[in-house]
Design an enzyme around this catalytic site. Sequence first.
Site, mmCIF file in Angstrom:
data_model
loop_
_atom_site.group_PDB
_atom_site.id
_atom_site.type_symbol
_atom_site.label_atom_id
_atom_site.label_comp_id
_atom_site.label_asym_id
_atom_site.label_seq_id
_atom_site.Cartn_x
_atom_site.Cartn_y
_atom_site.Cartn_z
ATOM 1 C CD1 TRP A 175 190.560 8.118 20.077
ATOM 2 C CD2 TRP A 175 189.747 7.299 21.990
ATOM 3 N NE1 TRP A 175 189.180 8.183 20.007
ATOM 4 C CE2 TRP A 175 188.661 7.686 21.164
ATOM 5 C CE3 TRP A 175 189.477 6.761 23.236
ATOM 6 C CZ2 TRP A 175 187.331 7.547 21.553
ATOM 7 C CZ3 TRP A 175 188.148 6.624 23.639
ATOM 8 C CH2 TRP A 175 187.093 7.004 22.803
ATOM 9 C CG ASP B 56 192.987 1.878 21.367
ATOM 10 O OD1 ASP B 56 192.342 1.201 20.535
ATOM 11 O OD2 ASP B 56 192.512 2.873 21.962
ATOM 12 C CE LYS C 26 186.705 3.624 16.958
ATOM 13 N NZ LYS C 26 185.835 4.791 16.802
#
Length: 369
Positions: A101, A176, A200
């Site tokens: 990511w 993030d 999530k």
Amino acid sequence: MTRPYNFSAGPAAIPSEVLEQAAAEMLDWHGSGMGVMEMSHRGKEFLSIYEKAEADLRELLAVPSHFKILFMQGGGLAENAIVPLNLSRAGVVDFVVTGSWSQKSQKEARKYASEVNIVATGEDTGFTTVPDPASWTVSRGASYLHLCSNETIHGTEFHQLPDLKALGSDAPLVIDFSSHVASRPVDWSRVGLAFGGAQKNLGPAGLTLVIVREDLLGHALPACPSAFDYKIVADNQSMYNTPPTWGIYIAGLTFQWLKRQTEGGLTGVAAMEQRNIAKATLLYNAIDQSQLYVNKVAANCRSRMNIPFFLRDESRNEAFLAGAKERGLLQLKGHKSVGGMRASIYNAMPLAGVQALVDYMREFEQKHA
């Protein structure tokens, strides 16, 4: 009905209590005659949902008053562009690369910043470690420093956020935190902006959370679309364009569920952290004590949320997954880029689910020893 245990990395399991309440309110929310998906986002009914969700989240995460909470769209992936559009000032930005990511993030930022400086990377270890902040090479005058505080695919996590001032950087820290938001407290004294997709730990796909320090607003590049300009979004209380109303509603129910959670005298996020430590410890111990399974991540940066593991004999992968499915243990296949297995044990995963997985793993190993 006994539901299976869903170990998906996202969209992920949502607490049963939340789903049950949403189902009960599907056709008629609190006597309004409308379901939430049918409401005007500017009507008093939805505004009451939005205002409570924002207040509950601010309480849960102990968000200081000088931070704005924005409910946006586009997911964490879109924020890889929206953040530099708002914060880069077309200057230099710093990145710590610790997995897939953050790799994607720095590539996207190159479209908007004049320079992207990789201050540290774990690539040389196959992203099984997180570089010690003492080894980072930060830039002078960087617009911000970005890191992914929990890497969903590689299973690494920053257990403590870096103190950038101690490293000689005045840049705001951007994190993030998509895959571990609300699983542990956040040290807001070290953060300028945090963002994450909701799918999530907070609710359904389609909702993106941005928590941004007020002094970072108002610096968007001229090319930034108005709907992605943090100042415009903040000035309009996330209502500049139609927000993801259903996602905000489900997230709001999840926030209420989180506030009700208790563990060892703790409540809310503090309770969830203790529960998550117990779940992760149970699964990592089972892996480490096994002759069949292996986790390659260094112990000091193992994720509590996303636990990748591999069978030493990978010819048994399909048999393992088939047996797990029969036992009601779902979505354990690892990401296609790394293979193996992955158990995502977010807030909605109970300890009993992790115990069921550990029991199955031990039985499978005994059978195939």
